[in-house]
Write an enzyme that holds these catalytic residues in place. Structure first.
Site, PDB file in Angstrom:
ATOM      1  N   ASN A  23       2.564   1.993  -9.225  1.00  0.00           N
ATOM      2  CA  ASN A  23       2.601   0.601  -9.668  1.00  0.00           C
ATOM      3  C   ASN A  23       2.496  -0.398  -8.525  1.00  0.00           C
ATOM      4  O   ASN A  23       2.222  -1.582  -8.750  1.00  0.00           O
ATOM      5  CB  ASN A  23       3.883   0.326 -10.463  1.00  0.00           C
ATOM      6  CG  ASN A  23       5.135   0.549  -9.646  1.00  0.00           C
ATOM      7  OD1 ASN A  23       5.491   1.689  -9.377  1.00  0.00           O
ATOM      8  ND2 ASN A  23       5.803  -0.513  -9.236  1.00  0.00           N
ATOM      9  N   LEU A  26       1.383   1.803  -1.594  1.00  0.00           N
ATOM     10  CA  LEU A  26       0.494   2.918  -1.293  1.00  0.00           C
ATOM     11  C   LEU A  26       0.025   3.635  -2.548  1.00  0.00           C
ATOM     12  O   LEU A  26      -1.132   4.050  -2.635  1.00  0.00           O
ATOM     13  CB  LEU A  26       1.208   3.905  -0.369  1.00  0.00           C
ATOM     14  CG  LEU A  26       1.582   3.379   1.010  1.00  0.00           C
ATOM     15  CD1 LEU A  26       2.539   4.331   1.694  1.00  0.00           C
ATOM     16  CD2 LEU A  26       0.334   3.171   1.858  1.00  0.00           C
ATOM     17  N   GLY A  27       0.931   3.795  -3.517  1.00  0.00           N
ATOM     18  CA  GLY A  27       0.556   4.473  -4.750  1.00  0.00           C
ATOM     19  C   GLY A  27      -0.526   3.728  -5.500  1.00  0.00           C
ATOM     20  O   GLY A  27      -1.500   4.325  -5.975  1.00  0.00           O
ATOM     21  N   TYR A 174      17.046  10.091   4.563  1.00  0.00           N
ATOM     22  CA  TYR A 174      15.618   9.826   4.363  1.00  0.00           C
ATOM     23  C   TYR A 174      14.767  10.748   5.231  1.00  0.00           C
ATOM     24  O   TYR A 174      13.808  11.365   4.751  1.00  0.00           O
ATOM     25  CB  TYR A 174      15.288   8.370   4.693  1.00  0.00           C
ATOM     26  CG  TYR A 174      13.812   8.074   4.572  1.00  0.00           C
ATOM     27  CD1 TYR A 174      13.201   8.031   3.320  1.00  0.00           C
ATOM     28  CD2 TYR A 174      13.023   7.857   5.698  1.00  0.00           C
ATOM     29  CE1 TYR A 174      11.835   7.776   3.199  1.00  0.00           C
ATOM     30  CE2 TYR A 174      11.669   7.602   5.582  1.00  0.00           C
ATOM     31  CZ  TYR A 174      11.080   7.564   4.334  1.00  0.00           C
ATOM     32  OH  TYR A 174       9.729   7.323   4.222  1.00  0.00           O
TER      33      TYR A 174
END
Length: 306
Positions: A23, A26-27, A174
């Site tokens: 959405n 990068l995606g 992370y």
């Protein structure tokens, strides 16, 4: 050698691609690039409203694009299973892109896993395992898992405490999740080759890119001066999301790519630049650690990868 750009994407007409976290950032740019090359794209997103906005934006940018939005929350294995069960068509490209970064305090997924490890690794592990039968039916299918330069700071010792139950560090959790992405990519490649499968498992990372990743995770406990400073610095120093998505696009579609390879920016430190083949840290290539991660991932998710 000429710089690789989105113009180098081959014709992907007839190919079906699933992009997680499509959405924004990068995606979205990955989905847009694949759609522009002719692929039929599934935007797998957590928020239906934002997904609808992204779909409208995509169709405006790529008139005639074949695209749809489907719900997927990687922090909830029930959602992952529902998404996989509803995937009736075969899949050519699975882009494991979605992620969350630097959550200040320890949060958990729907099943009680530490949020960064649970979303960035376990959710994608389960999704890949459940969709693998759909991928194995397609010649030239690929799984691309997006890691980060931060995987270099991940510690193998955290395999003893993958859910950060004994101690929690936003950066440590992370980095470990991104190291897990490296182990998963390479172990999946080894298992696919051992099984004689034609599916490729490939890694990528975007370098230092201007996306909302730098504020979404750090802002999980509320906006702070640090989130505002990080956002401003990234806008000045980071490369655009369009350029940051190029390593993923190359890993997904360049005919010269081979299983187990890893793509990132060409510049110093791999922070900026056009995509080239790079390498994980030495720890990322440790097969013993990768097998251990695989076993604990199967136990945690209940997904046994065929």
């Amino acid at each position: 050698m000429a710089r690789w750009t989105a113009a180098d994407l081959p014709d992907l007409t007839g190919r079906v691609a699933i992009v997680t976290g499509a959405n924004s950032g990068l995606g979205y740019r990955t989905a847009e690039g694949l759609a522009r090359a002719g692929a039929s794209v599934v935007l797998a997103v957590r928020h239906a409203g934002r997904g609808a906005e992204a779909l409208a934006r995509l169709r405006a940018a790529v008139p005639g694009a074949s695209a749809q939005v489907r719900p997927l929350d990687l922090a909830d294995l029930d959602s992952v299973r529902a998404f996989a069960a509803a995937t009736s068509d075969d899949v050519d490209l699975l882009i494991n892109n979605a992620g969350i970064m630097h959550v200040p305090s320890r949060h958990t997924t729907a099943q009680g896993f530490e949020l960064q490890f649970g979303t960035n690794h376990l959710g994608h592990f389960a999704l890949t395992g459940l969709l693998l039968p759909r991928l194995r039916n397609r010649p030239g299918a690929r799984v691309v898992t997006v890691s980060s330069v931060m995987h270099r700071f991940g510690r193998a010792a955290q395999l003893d405490d993958p859910q950060s139950e004994r101690s929690y560090s936003a950066t440590g959790a992370y980095s470990f999740s991104k190291l897990a992405n490296a182990w998963f990519t390479l172990e999946l490649d080894r298992r696919l080759r051992a099984a004689g499968a034609a599916v490729l498992s490939v890694g990528a990372h975007p370098g230092y890119t201007d996306t909302n990743l730098v504020t979404t995770g750090p802002g999980a406990d509320g906006a702070t001066l640090w989130t505002r400073v990080s956002s401003a610095a990234t806008k000045v120093l980071g490369q655009s999301d369009r350029v940051g998505a190029l390593p993923t696009l190359r890993a997904a579609a360049d005919p010269a790519v081979r299983g187990g390879e890893y793509y990132g920016p060409s510049g110093p430190g791999e922070y900026r630049g056009h995509p080239v083949r790079v390498r994980y840290t030495a720890t990322g290539y440790d097969e013993t650690h990768a097998r251990r991660l695989w076993d604990l991932s199967e136990r945690a998710t209940g997904v046994s990868v065929p």
